[in-house]
Design a protein around this motif. Structure first.
Motif, PDB file in Angstrom:
ATOM      1  N   LYS A  49      -7.255  18.670  -2.425  1.00 38.66           N
ATOM      2  CA  LYS A  49      -6.838  17.745  -1.365  1.00 38.66           C
ATOM      3  C   LYS A  49      -8.065  17.284  -0.579  1.00 38.66           C
ATOM      4  N   VAL A  68      -4.776  14.180   1.967  1.00 39.57           N
ATOM      5  CA  VAL A  68      -4.493  13.255   0.867  1.00 39.57           C
ATOM      6  C   VAL A  68      -4.789  13.958  -0.449  1.00 39.57           C
ATOM      7  N   SER A  69      -3.851  13.899  -1.357  1.00 42.28           N
ATOM      8  CA  SER A  69      -4.064  14.526  -2.666  1.00 42.28           C
ATOM      9  C   SER A  69      -5.020  13.688  -3.500  1.00 42.28           C
ATOM     10  N   MET A  70      -5.506  14.289  -4.556  1.00 45.88           N
ATOM     11  CA  MET A  70      -6.481  13.637  -5.420  1.00 45.88           C
ATOM     12  C   MET A  70      -6.286  14.123  -6.852  1.00 45.88           C
ATOM     13  N   TYR A 128      -5.115   5.207  -8.211  1.00 45.60           N
ATOM     14  CA  TYR A 128      -4.395   6.477  -8.095  1.00 45.60           C
ATOM     15  C   TYR A 128      -3.374   6.400  -6.963  1.00 45.60           C
ATOM     16  N   ARG A 164     -10.945   6.526   0.591  1.00 44.48           N
ATOM     17  CA  ARG A 164     -12.341   6.863   0.818  1.00 44.48           C
ATOM     18  C   ARG A 164     -13.077   5.645   1.384  1.00 44.48           C
ATOM     19  N   PRO A 196      -1.457   8.803  -4.483  1.00 46.71           N
ATOM     20  CA  PRO A 196      -1.471  10.201  -4.045  1.00 46.71           C
ATOM     21  C   PRO A 196      -0.076  10.771  -3.871  1.00 46.71           C
ATOM     22  N   ASN A 240       0.178  12.023   1.206  1.00 38.82           N
ATOM     23  CA  ASN A 240      -0.575  11.017   1.951  1.00 38.82           C
ATOM     24  C   ASN A 240      -0.166  11.119   3.416  1.00 38.82           C
ATOM     25  N   MET A 248      -7.203   6.720  -2.567  1.00 41.18           N
ATOM     26  CA  MET A 248      -7.476   7.967  -1.837  1.00 41.18           C
ATOM     27  C   MET A 248      -8.096   7.724  -0.468  1.00 41.18           C
ATOM     28  N   TYR A 307      -9.462   5.398 -10.974  1.00 45.50           N
ATOM     29  CA  TYR A 307      -9.534   5.948  -9.624  1.00 45.50           C
ATOM     30  C   TYR A 307     -10.909   6.520  -9.278  1.00 45.50           C
TER      31      TYR A 307
END
Length: 522
Positions: free
Chosen positions: A113, A197-199, A33, A254, A35, A38, A252, A288
């Motif tokens: 987000k 951060v978008s998701m 993915y 994580r 974003p 970011n 993302m 993602y």
């Protein structure tokens, strides 16, 4: 060929080679993915951009466009007096200190987000970090209240840590407001770094069309919507030996931690891994969802059926009572000998309650090397004991007489759900595991307010259980009167879907005054 033409040809060739390399690197194991937003803020830093441990550029927040100054704002920047070995310089060397309410404004697109707050409890400007208590709000959500980063670090025996939240932004801006939890003249709070951060839209909150089973209440299914905020409590790479770092995530940023410290007892099963496995993502489980490193490793019970039938493969995750939790379990069949349905079937238990009676990864996913995940809702009512263990257990299921009496798990994610007040904040962790924090060590006014908020907004198991019985009785009577047939799947033919907002409305926010019966039997 003219010199200029030769130079141009070389440039084109280099561009093509770089494009091929970039395309190849992005396409490996499917494209992750990308974003839309970011943003990574290195709080207290004057630097424009600094390459950090996660492979990203972090922007200093001094004179930043994200800071909303006003004449009443009292804030300073500071540098840690020293750095512990192994602590990254960015974003932990500098911090922003708050002496009054302070707001960051991020211009974003509507949608969910990640909001991550980074903490390194240390001495800044000669101040004692253990005396810093922080409150953070985002719109009408309370993310932290009277929070001590020092207690959090001590409890988990770490130098630095991150608090990660998932907020669904309804408009084009996200406001994060920080403030000390006390009005005392020497009160202060701090933060070292902020990420926004978008998701993907339905990565975790999948909407009204994706009902989730409520563990312990088989006739009830819960629907989550965009009004729910989440806090990430655990993100685990089961069977993995090391962290899956932010730069190794699917875009993302994580972090996935190994599961070894959460395994219960000596019956820890065996590690499963296939680093050459071609992980085949699907439209329902896109690339993602989780990194390939999560799906290429796992933990299974073992090859001895007699032993497997006499124990549960178990994990314990300490969590805070008074909240509802979303538990996501990731699966991917790694054994190349298991390619058909009913070869490995097992039961899943969460807190000694059956979450899934006959789990068959091949039946769920459609084949070997194809990832799948399952979501469950678990409730932990408010108790005198603030910290309890959330159990995840697997055991072979013999009902269908599978070929192997075994079980497998690849990943775990656990999220705390905001309550009806939009509150995700709980009390501070114990000063050490197993001990409660003495309320006198916190600012008294804020502590009383937190206690009232928790009591007023917490979910009572007794109230909910009785409510469910009442709602089910009402539904059966109404269905009989209207003779309306519901078109549901066979697995959910006796289910009634209860959105959280419906339950909250029916019980007046789970008001204790609505309790009709108490005790464990009705």
């Amino acid at each position: 060929m003219k010199p200029c033409s030769k130079s141009l040809s070389i440039i084109i060739l280099l561009h093509l080679c770089f494009s091929f390399y970039l395309k190849d690197s992005l396409c490996a194991d499917n494209i992750p993915y990308v974003p839309i937003e970011n943003t990574a803020l290195d709080c207290g830093s004057y630097g424009l951009k600094t390459l950090s441990f996660d492979g990203r550029n972090w922007t200093g927040d001094v004179r930043s466009k994200f800071v909303a100054f006003n004449r009443y704002t009292k804030s300073t920047v500071s540098t840690a007096s020293s750095m512990d070995p192994g602590v990254p310089q960015v974003p932990y060397k500098t911090a922003r200190l708050f002496y009054s309410e302070f707001t960051y404004i991020f211009n974003v697109t509507p949608g969910p987000k990640f909001v991550r707050l980074h903490f390194y409890p240390h001495s800044y400007s000669g101040l004692d970090a253990s005396k810093a208590f922080l409150s953070v709000t985002c719109g009408h959500y309370t993310l932290l209240s009277n929070f001590s980063a020092s207690l959090g670090a001590n409890y988990n025996n770490v130098h630095t840590f991150v608090k990660e939240f998932i907020i669904h932004v309804q408009n084009d801006s996200l406001h994060l407001t920080f403030s000390p939890s006390s009005n005392a003249p020497d009160a202060f709070a701090f933060v070292n770094g902020i990420e926004v951060v978008s998701m993907p839209l339905h990565l975790y909150i999948r909407g009204e069309d994706a009902p989730l089973p409520f563990v312990g209440y088989p006739a009830v299914v819960i629907r989550l919507d965009s009004t729910s905020a989440l806090e990430t409590v655990y993100r685990i790479n089961v069977g993995g030996g090391d962290d899956v770092s932010p730069k190794s995530d699917t875009g993302m940023f994580r972090t996935w931690k190994p599961d070894a410290q959460y395994i219960f007892g000596a019956a820890f099963g065996q590690l499963a891994y296939d680093f050459d496995l071609n992980v085949s993502y699907t439209p329902t489980v896109p690339a993602y969802t989780a990194p390939v490193d999560v799906y290429r490793t796992g933990r299974f019970m073992g090859t001895n059926a007699a032993i497997n039938l006499n124990y549960n493969l178990s994990w314990l995750f300490p969590i805070e009572t008074g909240f509802i939790y979303l538990v996501r379990l990731h699966f991917c069949e790694l054994d190349r000998n298991i390619t058909k349905i009913n070869q490995r079937v097992f039961s899943i238990y969460i807190n000694n309650q059956t979450a899934q009676d006959q789990a068959d990864v091949i039946a769920w996913s459609g084949g070997q090397g194809i990832p799948v995940y399952k979501d469950y809702i678990a409730m932990f009512p408010q108790e005198r004991e603030r910290i309890r263990d959330l159990w995840v257990e697997l055991h072979p299921n013999t009902k269908t007489k599978p070929q192997y009496y075994d079980a497998i798990l690849n990943g775990v994610e656990i999220f705390k759900l905001s309550n009806s007040c939009g509150d995700l904040a709980g009390l501070n962790p114990p000063q050490q595991r197993g001990l409660l924090v003495n309320p006198s060590t916190r600012s008294s006014g804020s502590s009383k307010k937190r206690l009232l908020t928790i009591v007023g907004c917490s979910v009572s198991g007794v109230v909910l259980a009785f409510l469910i019985l009442c709602l089910l009785a009402f539904w059966i009577r109404a269905a009989s009167e209207r003779k309306k047939k519901r078109k549901t799947s066979h697995a959910q033919s006796n289910s009634r879907y209860f959105p959280l907002r419906e339950i909250k409305a029916a019980t007046n926010n789970f008001d204790e005054a609505q309790v009709i019966l108490t005790g464990g039997k009705f």
